[in-house]
Design a protein around this motif. Sequence first.
Motif, PDB file in Angstrom:
ATOM      1  N   GLN A 140       6.047  10.439  -2.028  1.00 46.77           N
ATOM      2  CA  GLN A 140       5.815  11.258  -0.833  1.00 46.77           C
ATOM      3  C   GLN A 140       7.088  11.373  -0.008  1.00 46.77           C
ATOM      4  O   GLN A 140       7.472  12.466   0.434  1.00 46.77           O
ATOM      5  N   LEU A 145       0.256  11.570 -10.637  1.00 44.18           N
ATOM      6  CA  LEU A 145       1.446  12.050  -9.944  1.00 44.18           C
ATOM      7  C   LEU A 145       2.176  13.072 -10.786  1.00 44.18           C
ATOM      8  O   LEU A 145       2.005  13.153 -11.999  1.00 44.18           O
ATOM      9  N   GLU A 205       0.830  -1.191   0.000  1.00 48.96           N
ATOM     10  CA  GLU A 205       0.000   0.000   0.000  1.00 48.96           C
ATOM     11  C   GLU A 205       0.873   1.254   0.000  1.00 48.96           C
ATOM     12  O   GLU A 205       2.088   1.179   0.193  1.00 48.96           O
ATOM     13  N   VAL A 206       0.217   2.391  -0.201  1.00 52.45           N
ATOM     14  CA  VAL A 206       0.922   3.659  -0.261  1.00 52.45           C
ATOM     15  C   VAL A 206       1.785   3.865   0.986  1.00 52.45           C
ATOM     16  O   VAL A 206       2.962   4.232   0.908  1.00 52.45           O
ATOM     17  N   SER A 207       1.193   3.570   2.142  1.00 53.90           N
ATOM     18  CA  SER A 207       1.919   3.850   3.370  1.00 53.90           C
ATOM     19  C   SER A 207       3.171   2.984   3.503  1.00 53.90           C
ATOM     20  O   SER A 207       4.177   3.411   4.065  1.00 53.90           O
ATOM     21  N   ARG A 210       1.225   1.815  -6.113  1.00 54.60           N
ATOM     22  CA  ARG A 210       0.932   2.394  -4.804  1.00 54.60           C
ATOM     23  C   ARG A 210       2.209   2.547  -3.994  1.00 54.60           C
ATOM     24  O   ARG A 210       2.429   3.577  -3.346  1.00 54.60           O
ATOM     25  N   LEU A 259      -3.605   6.108 -10.469  1.00 53.61           N
ATOM     26  CA  LEU A 259      -2.664   6.978  -9.765  1.00 53.61           C
ATOM     27  C   LEU A 259      -1.511   7.471 -10.623  1.00 53.61           C
ATOM     28  O   LEU A 259      -1.083   8.617 -10.532  1.00 53.61           O
ATOM     29  N   ARG A 290      13.040  16.396  -0.205  1.00 57.01           N
ATOM     30  CA  ARG A 290      13.455  17.395  -1.204  1.00 57.01           C
ATOM     31  C   ARG A 290      14.301  16.816  -2.329  1.00 57.01           C
ATOM     32  O   ARG A 290      15.203  17.477  -2.836  1.00 57.01           O
ATOM     33  N   PHE A 335       3.853   5.555  -5.239  1.00 60.83           N
ATOM     34  CA  PHE A 335       3.246   6.788  -4.746  1.00 60.83           C
ATOM     35  C   PHE A 335       3.803   7.118  -3.364  1.00 60.83           C
ATOM     36  O   PHE A 335       4.188   8.261  -3.072  1.00 60.83           O
ATOM     37  N   TYR A 390       5.879   4.597   1.469  1.00 63.40           N
ATOM     38  CA  TYR A 390       6.373   5.784   2.179  1.00 63.40           C
ATOM     39  C   TYR A 390       7.344   5.389   3.292  1.00 63.40           C
ATOM     40  O   TYR A 390       8.474   5.888   3.366  1.00 63.40           O
ATOM     41  N   ASP A 391       6.918   4.452   4.116  1.00 66.11           N
ATOM     42  CA  ASP A 391       7.760   4.038   5.241  1.00 66.11           C
ATOM     43  C   ASP A 391       9.091   3.459   4.784  1.00 66.11           C
ATOM     44  O   ASP A 391      10.153   3.815   5.297  1.00 66.11           O
TER      45      ASP A 391
END
Lengths: 341, 341
Positions: free
Chosen positions: A265, A292, A232-234, A258, A288, A271, A261, A237-238
């Motif tokens: 993030q 983006l 999943e997206v999270s 995902r 998705l 940056r 994505f 990210y993690d």
Amino acid sequence: MQKKRVTLADVARLAGLSPTAASMILTGRPDTRLSAEAHAKVHAAAAELGYRPNVAARALRTDQSRSIAFISDYVATTRFASGLIRGALAAADAARNVLLVLETGGEPARTLRAIEAALDRQVDGVILAAMRAREVFLPDIAISVPTVMLNGTNARFPTSVLPDEFEGGRSAVRLLAEAGITDRLVLVGHNPDEERGQFRSETISRRLAGIRSEMSARGMAFAAELSSWDWEVSNGYDLVRRLLRKDRPRGLLCLNDRLAFGAYQALGEARLSIPGDVALVSFDNDELASYLRPGLTTIALPHQKMGQLAVELLLNGPLAAGEHLVPMSAVSRGSIPAAHP
Amino acid sequence: MQKKRVTLADVARLAGLSPTAASMILTGRPDTRLSAEAHAKVHAAAAELGYRPNVAARALRTDQSRSIAFISDYVATTRFASGLIRGALAAADAARNVLLVLETGGEPARTLRAIEAALDRQVDGVILAAMRAREVFLPDIAISVPTVMLNGTNARFPTSVLPDEFEGGRSAVRLLAEAGITDRLVLVGHNPDEERGQFRSETISRRLAGIRSEMSARGMAFAAELSSWDWEVSNGYDLVRRLLRKDRPRGLLCLNDRLAFGAYQALGEARLSIPGDVALVSFDNDELASYLRPGLTTIALPHQKMGQLAVELLLNGPLAAGEHLVPMSAVSRGSIPAAHP
DNA sequence: TGCATTTGCTAAATGGTTTTAGCAAGGAAC
DNA sequence: GTTCCTTGCTAAAACCATTTAGCAAATGCA
């Protein structure tokens, strides 16, 4: 609301012929000996009355309902996955067939009900589709009509339609390599159990096999492999956030959009620019990917074509057993640099 | 592949009774005078043989097929919108009905074919669903069975199921106000033509009417209104980026989640934090909303309930004309500050 | 006992199409 | 002038469940 339905008998009467003749003519039987005049009269009568055959009556007699069942664990998990249905619908429509759509939620009891409901309605064929699971559980009920597995496999039904994950995996690596990114490459989302064929089954492990095959063919190797059970997206990210604390990758190969994505993030927070600092490629071509910025370059799952093929296999003569692999094509957007000269 | 189907005659024979008796017992007729013993024998025989009635034969006799047509312009535009189908499927399943799903792509010719295909198959009812358009175009063909408009309206079919957009609009404003954001509020996505009921039809203008009503009830006013014809991610991005060159809003009220996503991107680039610098509320509760960080607070379209209601209206007795409004509930995530004390 | 009513069941028609078997008329062959 | 095809068509059965009309036996009532 409307007068009674026009029946074949009405057409025959108006044409001054027997229902037998009318039936033979309208169904376009080849070897009949009815006169050209009779053909003309029947067609004229049918057109005048706006005759439409009663499919239930025909099904009763012929055991063919011109409808097929699309039985799926979920009807859509993403907009993109609903391409399976969309492709199937289009192919069915083209063949003047209709789709009975049934959702099982992956529950055995509901699956059983769905299959029975479909069989009761004399469907001409069954598509067992998987949006999530790959290895599909099936209750022990005989299905008396041709059956195709779509986006999944099951030992009892040897005909299946699958994405060509191995070649897809190779494409992803090729895309990166051709953009000159052969170094400091990180794999995101890999799960060792998957790869051993344990869980989501072969198709995902084939994706990985294709990736590894192309990597070694080009003498490349991953700097790191981040594994995660869910995609999943999270999770993306993690994983990437943690990665960035120590490393500065040049490219990320994400196992689905995902995850990618989530990576966007994390990169945004750090940056880092895409694709200047870090390039990304992933899989699926989920909705998705186009949202983006920059657009995500991804290896598309050919859902629509797969749905279409499943229907065509059912409708066109005897079922060809085996796996029917549909190519996955690369969709280039902005997440990797322009190809190296 | 399997022996011949078990028919009612087989059951009757095994039970030592007439098909008449078997039929009456299995269909559970109320006023029959058949003995308890006969009931037992028939049920036992049916169970032993695994009897399942032939729906085609039954349809022929009773004109009821226990199936309803779900005819939609698109089968899914977002995963979320496919909740319309999912809700309909669940309700149909609960009533032992089946859904014939047909996609029209919004094309008149295909719509006509779809309606005919459905009618030919003796469906008991028709749901005309809209994923995109609100005012649904319909070819001039009589539909001889009960018909419900889902997520859309059409003068010829007075029964419709719609989200309660007016109250939804009010909720969005209330959410902002209760978080203390009553100032420097910008509306994103408004289109003046819409509001005049010209295009996407009333339902969106009701959303706006609800917003305006609640705004003025609270003595609030928008600092700016950014209008856009399309409501895609890129529109949200462009609008908000342009806005930020001049203004520094405290809150954005986006008319859908995709616009909000675009706003996130523009705010991220401008290094503005959500919800600290800028709060956001939007509409739909699209899949996206949960992917964003922080999660997007949004007024949910109750698609699943709507699909369910449409089927229930069809199945439960005579059709109640008029608009059936389904409440839109607020889904709070992290894009507005915690409520003001 | 005689008549009406109730009980418990069934024969047969029905729905709309396809399909099998076959009829009648005309021509050809012998 | 039979016999045999061919041509062009139709009658009727079949598919399977529901339903109407009604039959025979048992019971109720007087």
